[in-house]
Design a protein around this motif. Structure first.
Motif: not given
Length: 431
Positions: A343-344, A366-369, A375-377, A393-394
């Motif tokens: 999700f971003a 899992t969250f990403t940007s 965009a949220a980090t 994860t970046e």
């Protein structure tokens, strides 16, 4: 002076710094300078919180099946910028976009020197669209999405054949208002005197606003489940099956390859619109055109199955209502799967509620940007989540590559959030 396509795109995107400037004065100024091309456009105008693109896609496909040439104006884009202005589903060429930018650039500079100020990115693109469909490549009909809202949206300088309001939800509240009534008032701003409006809005308080605006404008309102209806809804392996009844005809057992109960409502809006155009504007549209149009319509980035092994779906669910529809669709079609979410999102969304809804059905999240101004980090998103199996994860590309190598038949990988992000993911996966 802009000389190349890349320079044109750079010039357009640079105007993102101007943000959103509601109001129609700048558009009216540019249209006047261009000789009012918008007055030559036969348009269907679509507003709503969600479903604008899908409804547009259904209607465009029906009209194409009937042999009409159809222009469309949509946002944002999924594969390439040019698709925002398309003819029969095909984006305009780079050369055409360059020509449009060269036409509008001097006007934008001149406008910037007036008390009205510089036009925004969306105003520039809208002006290009009206000039293209009004002067360069006139179409039988043009289906136009609002950007956001309706009343002060750049597209709202047209007098269309027909207006459509898909639904109302909590989105862009910092601009449109905090209540459903306030948001509905802005969306209902596209209703013009004497021009009928078709809507699938359900909330009583929002629907009442639309009814009142239609009555003031002496515009006939066609309301889903009152004046037309979708029935016999049944999920099928390839999508959804349903029937539509309008005041003018019945269409039993239609099928769409777009997944979700919300897509049935969008399709019903398009069928009602096509029936209205057939009945009151003498469009030659047969039942076979409606049936094949609904079946062939496809909208990129909306519950789109990118891969079967592993099962991987992308969906641009970018607000609370979109997330809810996504969850319901997953439960209907993939109830037996372990859902792993990537999700971003943008910072101006109701992130707490969106994340909680996703987490409630996820095996892991899992969250990403991604590279976008609002965009949220990944860390910001992760901190809003209490799921026991959460991560951030970046490097979402690495995450996707790893999942493609390690999976079981029970896994469903669901990539969702901002449509701008989904566009990047789709390109990566397709390549």
């Amino acid at each position: 002076m802009i000389q190349t396509y890349d320079e044109a795109l750079k010039w357009i995107h640079q105007r993102l710094r101007l943000g959103i400037k509601p109001g129609l004065k700048r558009m009216e100024w540019m249209m006047d300078k261009l000789g009012h091309p918008e007055r030559r456009v036969k348009a269907v105008h679509i507003a709503g919180t969600n479903g604008k693109g899908s409804t547009l896609c259904y209607l465009r496909q029906i009209l194409q099946e009937a042999g009409y040439s159809v222009g469309t104006f949509t946002s944002p884009y999924v594969e390439q910028f040019n698709e925002r202005i398309s003819v029969n589903g095909q984006p305009i060429s780079n050369a055409e976009l360059l020509q449009l930018a060269q036409t509008i650039e001097p006007l934008a500079e001149e406008l910037g020197k007036t008390e009205l100020g510089e036009p925004t990115e969306f105003e520039i693109i809208t002006a290009m669209m009206f000039y293209y469909f009004g002067k360069v490549n006139i179409q039988d009909v043009v289906v136009i999405e609002t950007g956001l809202g309706g009343r002060f949206d750049s597209t709202n300088i047209i007098y269309p054949l027909l207006s459509i309001i898909t639904n109302i939800g909590y989105d862009h509240m910092h601009i449109l208002g905090e209540t459903l009534e306030a948001i509905a008032f802005e969306k209902a701003g596209i209703i013009k005197p004497g021009v009928p409006v078709i809507t699938a809005v359900e909330q009583p308080e929002a629907l009442q606003v639309i009814k009142e605006r239609a009555a003031e404008a002496k515009a006939k309102a066609y309301i889903l489940d009152r004046d037309f209806a979708a029935a016999d809804f049944e999920p099928i392996e390839t999508g959804e099956q349903f029937s539509v009844e309008t005041p003018f005809a019945q269409y039993p057992l239609l099928a769409t390859t777009m997944f979700g109960a919300h897509q049935v409502k969008n399709a019903a809006l398009a069928v009602m619109a096509a029936d209205y155009l057939r009945t009151y504007y003498s469009f030659i549209i047969e039942e076979s055109h409606i049936r094949s149009g609904i079946e062939q319509a496809q909208w990129l980035g909306r519950f789109e199955r990118i891969s079967n092994e592993p099962l991987m779906i992308i969906d641009g669910a970018h607000n609370e209502e979109g997330i809810q529809s996504l969850i319901e669709t997953v439960k209907t079609h993939y109830a037996d799967k372990a859902v792993h979410i990537l999700f971003a999102a943008l910072t101006d969304k109701p992130l707490n509620k969106m994340i909680q809804t996703l987490a409630n059905m996820a095996a892991s999240i899992t969250f990403t940007s991604f590279d976008f101004p609002r965009a949220a980090t990944a860390k910001q998103l992760e901190e809003l989540c209490s799921h026991p199996n959460k991560a951030c994860t970046e490097n979402w590309q690495e995450w996707l590559t790893e999942k493609q190598e390690k999976y079981t038949e029970q896994d469903l990988f669901l990539i969702t959030g901002s449509l701008y992000y989904i566009s990047e993911v789709r390109k990566f996966l397709k390549n």
